[in-house]
Design a protein around this motif. Structure first.
Motif, PDB file in Angstrom:
ATOM      1  N   ARG A  17       0.878  -1.330  -0.168  1.00  0.00           N
ATOM      2  CA  ARG A  17       0.029  -0.048  -0.060  1.00  0.00           C
ATOM      3  C   ARG A  17       0.811   1.260  -0.100  1.00  0.00           C
ATOM      4  O   ARG A  17       2.090   1.220   0.256  1.00  0.00           O
ATOM      5  N   LYS A  18       0.177   2.468  -0.431  1.00  0.00           N
ATOM      6  CA  LYS A  18       0.972   3.709  -0.438  1.00  0.00           C
ATOM      7  C   LYS A  18       2.271   3.476  -1.214  1.00  0.00           C
ATOM      8  O   LYS A  18       3.344   4.016  -0.620  1.00  0.00           O
ATOM      9  N   ARG A  20       4.549   4.508  -4.631  1.00  0.00           N
ATOM     10  CA  ARG A  20       4.439   5.302  -5.909  1.00  0.00           C
ATOM     11  C   ARG A  20       5.258   4.962  -7.087  1.00  0.00           C
ATOM     12  O   ARG A  20       5.971   4.401  -6.747  1.00  0.00           O
ATOM     13  N   ARG A  26       0.140   7.356  -7.336  1.00  0.00           N
ATOM     14  CA  ARG A  26      -0.027   6.465  -6.044  1.00  0.00           C
ATOM     15  C   ARG A  26      -0.607   5.520  -6.366  1.00  0.00           C
ATOM     16  O   ARG A  26      -1.897   5.336  -6.780  1.00  0.00           O
ATOM     17  N   VAL A  27      -0.224   4.264  -6.111  1.00  0.00           N
ATOM     18  CA  VAL A  27      -1.072   2.876  -6.121  1.00  0.00           C
ATOM     19  C   VAL A  27      -0.824   1.913  -5.160  1.00  0.00           C
ATOM     20  O   VAL A  27       0.071   2.151  -4.317  1.00  0.00           O
ATOM     21  N   VAL A  28      -1.601   1.048  -5.304  1.00  0.00           N
ATOM     22  CA  VAL A  28      -1.559  -0.256  -4.608  1.00  0.00           C
ATOM     23  C   VAL A  28      -0.976  -1.260  -5.466  1.00  0.00           C
ATOM     24  O   VAL A  28      -1.644  -1.603  -6.451  1.00  0.00           O
ATOM     25  N   GLU A  41      -4.920   2.291  -8.787  1.00  0.00           N
ATOM     26  CA  GLU A  41      -4.581   3.497  -8.220  1.00  0.00           C
ATOM     27  C   GLU A  41      -5.186   3.433  -6.651  1.00  0.00           C
ATOM     28  O   GLU A  41      -6.167   2.664  -6.603  1.00  0.00           O
ATOM     29  N   GLU A  42      -4.472   4.434  -5.893  1.00  0.00           N
ATOM     30  CA  GLU A  42      -4.886   4.299  -4.505  1.00  0.00           C
ATOM     31  C   GLU A  42      -6.334   4.739  -4.428  1.00  0.00           C
ATOM     32  O   GLU A  42      -6.824   5.721  -5.094  1.00  0.00           O
ATOM     33  N   GLY A  43      -7.181   3.871  -3.462  1.00  0.00           N
ATOM     34  CA  GLY A  43      -8.460   4.280  -3.254  1.00  0.00           C
ATOM     35  C   GLY A  43      -9.486   3.458  -3.868  1.00  0.00           C
ATOM     36  O   GLY A  43     -10.427   3.151  -3.800  1.00  0.00           O
ATOM     37  N   ASP A  54       2.749  -1.184   4.434  1.00  0.00           N
ATOM     38  CA  ASP A  54       2.402   0.152   3.865  1.00  0.00           C
ATOM     39  C   ASP A  54       4.081   0.850   3.506  1.00  0.00           C
ATOM     40  O   ASP A  54       4.991   0.910   4.479  1.00  0.00           O
ATOM     41  N   ASN A  57       4.787   5.951   0.866  1.00  0.00           N
ATOM     42  CA  ASN A  57       4.818   6.760  -0.750  1.00  0.00           C
ATOM     43  C   ASN A  57       6.415   6.548  -1.046  1.00  0.00           C
ATOM     44  O   ASN A  57       6.811   7.525  -1.757  1.00  0.00           O
TER      45      ASN A  57
END
Ligand SMILES: [Zn+2]
Length: 400
Positions: A17-18, A20, A26-28, A41-43, A54, A57
């Motif tokens: 997670r988090k 780049r 920003r991706v997973v 994409e994150e989210g 985590d 970033n």
């Protein structure tokens, strides 16, 4: 050798997670069975995973490929040894042989695995090593490097070139030993300055290309010869590559003569290399012997980077990491813009993957989860600050 990566099943082992990407997104990143399963994409909604990490970033890149090492030469594991060879290829070959005649330590004791540890710590998850085959070492070093490769399987991918360090014609048992080396498990056929060392443009190349064709292997030839001799060797290698259809599997390491070519000769030789599918490996050497990287790129020639000698009888320098190697290129070629500096990462990821098949080359679903995370704002910092990765993952398993 590059391949298209495809979609993966969604039973995830790990979510990073988090993260780049190099373009700032920003991706997973989801990982399953040692491969990248998804990059979202994150989210965006993602399936659950058994574990998650985590990355705060961090910038994530594919694992680096070191395109040219000598695991059998390094003396990193021994006490410091002052360099004592005269400055010529032949003098260094003799100095190394003299050292080896009086030395009974194993390659592991001399530091081969220490070098692998260092390389991995710097983000090298795959590499091509040349292994000396001559009248002193015969197949002994190859046998040791094959064992080391097995011990390191799953941590660093190792491709082996059977390297005639003392020449082919001038060291008679070598032609037969090279063939035996391929049977034992060496992946590629090597070569050494046909003119400068063996005094014959054609006969050594007959052996090298003959072995490659009979055994269906690639070729990686050390070419130190400069000037007209070196350029004629490069053209002959390109010509033979075209005739034999071995394009895409042939590399010339060093190719110092390219630094000597005038504009017309350079254009002709670079055009031949591109057409034939012959790649150039450079360690970005100092002095006046560095092939002109930017002009080769403009001409469409594939260039990838390698460390070459790491504290051995050839060179006391101990620069191992591929970020360091890109920094040498930044310095050497006066690159200053973010785009130019970040673009150098291609020479240790995408391009070596296309030429050698090593490394994931890119971050994409289906690619091996060999990846690195760097605690930086942006990719050029990795190069100019010679950063170490804070995470090194090989096949989805954390190594650093
Ligand atoms: Zn070398």
């Amino acid at each position: 050798m590059s391949r298209e990566y495809g979609r993966m099943p969604m039973d995830l082992d790990l979510l990073l997670r988090k993260a780049r990407l190099s373009d700032g997104r920003r991706v997973v990143i989801g990982i399953a069975d040692g491969r990248i399963a998804l990059i979202e994409e994150e989210g965006a909604p993602v399936p659950p995973a058994r574990e998650s990490l985590d990355l705060a970033n961090a910038v994530v890149l594919p694992g680096f490929t070191d395109g040219h090492l000598h695991l059998d030469k390094t003396l990193l594991g021994l006490p410091w040894r002052p360099h004592d060879a005269a400055p010529s290829v032949r003098a260094r070959i003799e100095a190394e042989k003299a050292f080896r005649r009086g030395e009974c330590s194993t390659l592991a004791e001399r530091g081969a695995e220490k070098l692998l540890e260092l390389a991995l710590r710097h983000g090298t998850t795959s590499l091509r090593t040349h292994v000396d085959i001559d009248d002193v070492t015969r197949l002994d070093y190859l046998a040791q490097v094959l064992e080391i490769r097995e011990r390191w399987r799953g941590r660093v991918d190792i491709q082996i070139v059977a390297f005639p360090q003392s020449g082919i014609l001038s060291c008679p048992p070598v032609a037969d030993l090279l063939e035996e080396a391929l049977r034992m498990g060496a992946d590629l056929v090597g070569g050494l300055d046909p003119l400068g060392h063996d005094g014959d443009l054609h006969a050594p190349l007959d052996v090298v290309f003959g072995l490659a064709e009979r055994h269906g292997r690639g070729i990686d030839i050390h070419l130190h010869d400069g000037g007209e001799a070196g350029l004629s060797e490069i053209m002959e290698i390109a010509h033979r590559t075209k005739v034999t259809g071995l394009g895409g599997t042939v590399t010339i390491s060093h190719a110092f003569a390219l630094a000597d070519a005038d504009a017309r000769a350079f254009d002709a030789v670079a055009g031949l290399l591109r057409e034939a599918g012959v790649a150039i490996l450079s360690s970005i050497p100092g002095g006046d012997r560095c092939p002109p990287l930017l002009r080769l790129r403009e001409a469409g020639v594939s260039v990838f980077f390698g460390s070459d000698n790491v504290r051995d009888c050839w060179n006391p320098a101990s620069v191992v990491g591929m970020a360091d190697r890109t920094m040498l290129a930044t310095y050497r070629f006066g690159l200053r813009t973010d785009a130019d500096i970040a673009g150098l990462i291609d020479h240790v990821t995408r391009i070596p993957h296309a030429v050698t098949g090593l490394g994931p080359g890119t971050l994409a679903p289906g690619a091996p989860a060999d990846l690195l995370a760097f605690d930086v704002e942006t990719v050029p910092q990795i190069v100019v600050e010679r950063r170490l990765p804070t995470l090194v993952m090989k096949g989805g398993v954390r190594q650093v």
